[in-house]
Design an enzyme around this catalytic site. Structure first.
Site, PDB file in Angstrom:
ATOM      1  N   LEU A 112       2.850  70.386 -10.610  1.00  0.00           N
ATOM      2  CA  LEU A 112       2.674  71.779 -10.195  1.00  0.00           C
ATOM      3  C   LEU A 112       3.703  72.207  -9.165  1.00  0.00           C
ATOM      4  O   LEU A 112       4.075  73.377  -9.082  1.00  0.00           O
ATOM      5  CB  LEU A 112       1.267  71.982  -9.632  1.00  0.00           C
ATOM      6  CG  LEU A 112       0.104  71.724 -10.595  1.00  0.00           C
ATOM      7  CD1 LEU A 112      -1.220  71.806  -9.851  1.00  0.00           C
ATOM      8  CD2 LEU A 112       0.134  72.715 -11.745  1.00  0.00           C
ATOM      9  N   GLY A 113       4.145  71.267  -8.330  1.00  0.00           N
ATOM     10  CA  GLY A 113       5.107  71.611  -7.284  1.00  0.00           C
ATOM     11  C   GLY A 113       5.478  70.390  -6.465  1.00  0.00           C
ATOM     12  O   GLY A 113       4.828  69.348  -6.533  1.00  0.00           O
ATOM     13  N   ALA A 169       7.564  68.462   1.037  1.00  0.00           N
ATOM     14  CA  ALA A 169       8.362  67.585   1.881  1.00  0.00           C
ATOM     15  C   ALA A 169       7.981  66.118   1.717  1.00  0.00           C
ATOM     16  O   ALA A 169       8.827  65.234   1.790  1.00  0.00           O
ATOM     17  CB  ALA A 169       8.217  68.005   3.339  1.00  0.00           C
ATOM     18  N   GLU A 190       4.434  65.209  -4.245  1.00  0.00           N
ATOM     19  CA  GLU A 190       4.219  66.167  -5.317  1.00  0.00           C
ATOM     20  C   GLU A 190       2.747  66.553  -5.441  1.00  0.00           C
ATOM     21  O   GLU A 190       1.857  65.840  -4.989  1.00  0.00           O
ATOM     22  CB  GLU A 190       4.670  65.567  -6.658  1.00  0.00           C
ATOM     23  CG  GLU A 190       6.129  65.226  -6.723  1.00  0.00           C
ATOM     24  CD  GLU A 190       6.503  64.514  -8.011  1.00  0.00           C
ATOM     25  OE1 GLU A 190       7.694  64.541  -8.359  1.00  0.00           O
ATOM     26  OE2 GLU A 190       5.603  63.919  -8.654  1.00  0.00           O
ATOM     27  N   ALA A 191       2.512  67.681  -6.099  1.00  0.00           N
ATOM     28  CA  ALA A 191       1.164  68.073  -6.493  1.00  0.00           C
ATOM     29  C   ALA A 191       1.155  68.060  -8.019  1.00  0.00           C
ATOM     30  O   ALA A 191       1.975  68.726  -8.651  1.00  0.00           O
ATOM     31  CB  ALA A 191       0.824  69.462  -5.969  1.00  0.00           C
ATOM     32  N   LYS A 218      -2.784  65.740  -4.807  1.00  0.00           N
ATOM     33  CA  LYS A 218      -1.729  65.983  -3.819  1.00  0.00           C
ATOM     34  C   LYS A 218      -1.209  64.617  -3.380  1.00  0.00           C
ATOM     35  O   LYS A 218      -1.934  63.823  -2.793  1.00  0.00           O
ATOM     36  CB  LYS A 218      -2.287  66.755  -2.623  1.00  0.00           C
ATOM     37  CG  LYS A 218      -1.239  67.156  -1.605  1.00  0.00           C
ATOM     38  CD  LYS A 218      -1.858  68.035  -0.524  1.00  0.00           C
ATOM     39  CE  LYS A 218      -0.833  68.450   0.507  1.00  0.00           C
ATOM     40  NZ  LYS A 218      -1.431  69.306   1.557  1.00  0.00           N
ATOM     41  N   ASP A 236      -2.234  77.940   9.337  1.00  0.00           N
ATOM     42  CA  ASP A 236      -1.178  78.189   8.351  1.00  0.00           C
ATOM     43  C   ASP A 236      -1.678  79.095   7.226  1.00  0.00           C
ATOM     44  O   ASP A 236      -1.421  78.849   6.056  1.00  0.00           O
ATOM     45  CB  ASP A 236      -0.648  76.873   7.778  1.00  0.00           C
ATOM     46  CG  ASP A 236       0.740  77.027   7.154  1.00  0.00           C
ATOM     47  OD1 ASP A 236       1.425  78.024   7.468  1.00  0.00           O
ATOM     48  OD2 ASP A 236       1.132  76.168   6.351  1.00  0.00           O
TER      49      ASP A 236
END
Length: 515
Positions: free
Chosen positions: A47-48, A51, A54-55, A70, A165
């Site tokens: 998915l993305g 830093a 990955e997810a 995650k 955040d």
């Protein structure tokens, strides 16, 4: 949970960094005995990337649910960063709310920590704003989003947690526009509502003036970020923007922003709320609970809460582990492939369209068209005809073209499709909200909408008849449809030839047939 209990819970979870286990094709070193619980997962797609890792989207085979892992590379983290990661797990494990990303499990595979989280199939609010392409959200949508965000923030603040955040990238959505607040990597537990934090963290665009000045801050810093998010939803632009961080901080501290909002679209209540959330004085900003009590939300609060509960109940969520110990995750790479044949093709033909994130979970065929529901609950249709023959709307793409390759039905974007059925020249599908859509030829009355019989419906239309009768299952013959509702009623309609007339009359007597 008291601060002391929280700290004991944190210490317990932290020990998992050197415990836990995972079996996979990457690592088969973990031991397994008959008493441990194993959960099986199949990777879907990445998915993305961030830093630290990955997810990745996975399908849990025990209940066929989708979850996100995650992934965090522990080797790349300092001791403090490791504690921050465990802090996120700890916070997620004590938060349970319909508008907060749910935590399910975590696993350790050698030097990789994997946190299993709830999956939102509608992306995030940042992408949603971009997809508007300058077209303002309806006020009803803004109120719906605001209620959910405020509910999530009120819940975490009540638990004594400061998010630190909040931003559009961390506000996730389902296809039914259900919002889930996520990413608690920077969150902090405060002892009381009067406690203050000191570390300068968060995303610059959403930083409060007190954060920019290096002063102590509290829950009202999250409210400032909420104000920035609401501003973006109303205007489709950032509240504060600059070419560098210094200029950005100067603008924030000086309160250099302009509320350029279309007052013909949005009422005074929403605009007033933005000003209150972005007050330079933290003490004058409302709490999340006070936002929920604002007139723009309070008169509909019960209705909105019921809608959130209903959408959550319709979602297929992973079952929580029943064991007392962390279960063992078993990862396989089993894939689903789609084949079709007929229409002159005597050998099954594999479709490469349905792989990775588009993996199929349900297929159906009509006389000359096919339909597939993917694991991410999107509907694809295509035709199998010779010479570019025209369709009659059964593909749902808004035209009569005979698409030879699977094409997503764009009209259903934002809807989570769980089942599709095909008749001779029409298509029926059901959403996770138990709504029913039909499209194609209505020559035999199969579309189920009054006033369109004999016409061609080129795009999906909602059957309003079933809005008060949630649909559990649908089945189609060549020219008739049968529906089972959650209340146990059966409805059927369409052509009554070849004995179907008896079926229609029978159900008219026992269950109430329409059309």
């Amino acid at each position: 949970m008291s601060l002391a209990e929280y700290e004991r819970h944190f210490d317990s979870l932290s020990s998992d960094l050197v415990g836990g286990s995972m079996l996979s094709e990457r690592s088969a070193s973990a031991t397994f005995n008959g008493e441990e619980e194993r959960l099986h997962y199949i990777p879907i797609r990445i998915l993305g990337r961030g830093a630290f890792g990955e997810a990745t989207l996975y399908r849990r085979t025990e209940d066929n649910s989708l979850v996100v892992w995650k992934e965090v590379d522990l080797n790349s983290l300092s001791e403090r960063e490791r504690r921050d990661v465990m802090n996120e797990i700890n916070i997620l494990s004590i938060l349970e709310h319909n508008n907060i990303i749910a935590y399910f499990n975590h696993f350790v595979d050698k030097n990789t920590l994997l946190i299993e989280l709830e999956y939102c199939n509608g992306g995030n609010l940042y992408d949603k704003i971009i997809q508007q392409k300058g077209k303002l959200f309806h006020e009803e949508v803004v109120i719906w989003y605001l209620y959910q965000i405020a509910s999530a923030v009120a819940h975490i603040h009540k638990a004594g947690i400061l998010h630190r955040d909040i931003k559009t990238l961390n506000i996730f959505l389902t296809k039914t526009d259900l919002i889930k607040l996520g990413d608690y990597g920077l969150a902090k537990k405060l002892g009381s509502e009067f406690s203050m934090a000191e570390t300068c963290v968060g995303t610059p665009y959403y930083m409060s003036p007190e954060l920019c000045q290096g002063a102590k801050y509290n829950f009202k810093s999250d409210i400032w970020a909420m104000g920035c998010v609401l501003f973006e939803v109303l205007t489709l632009t950032r509240t504060f923007d600059a070419t560098n961080a210094l200029n950005l901080c100067v603008k924030i501290v000086q309160g250099n922003w302009t509320m350029d909002v279309n007052r013909d679209v949005y009422g005074a209540g929403l605009i007033k709320l933005v000003y209150e959330c972005l007050n330079q004085d933290p003490a004058k900003r409302p709490t999340a609970e006070q936002i929920l009590d604002q007139p723009v939300l309070s008169f509909r609060r019960q209705e909105l809460a019921e809608r959130v509960a209903l959408l959550n109940s319709a979602m297929k969520k992973p079952k929580l582990s029943t064991g007392t110990e962390t279960p063992v995750a078993v990862v396989t790479t089993r894939s689903r492939e789609v084949y079709f044949w007929g229409g002159g093709k005597f050998t099954p033909q594999k479709l490469d369209t349905f792989k990775g994130g588009s993996s199929a979970q349900h297929v159906c065929a009509g006389e000359s068209h096919f339909a597939v529901v993917t694991v991410e609950k999107e509907l694809y249709t295509w035709a199998n005809v010779q010479g570019g023959a025209k369709m009659v709307g059964q593909l749902g793409h808004g035209d009569q073209a005979s698409y030879r390759q699977p094409k997503r039905v764009e009209k259903l974007q934002g809807k989570a499709i769980r089942q599709v059925e095909c008749g001779t020249d029409f298509t029926v599908c059901i959403t996770d909200e138990d709504q029913m859509y039909t499209f194609g030829s209505d020559y035999y009355g199969c579309i189920g909408v009054e006033g369109v019989m004999g016409t061609q419906i080129l795009e999906p239309v909602l059957l309003e008849f079933f809005e008060e009768r949630p649909v559990r299952q649908v089945s189609c013959g060549d020219n008739h449809v049968v529906v089972l509702t959650h209340s146990g009623d059966v409805f059927s309609w369409g052509c009554g030839e070849y004995g179907m007339a008896w079926l229609l009359l029978s159900f008219e007597f026992t269950a109430g047939v329409f059309f």
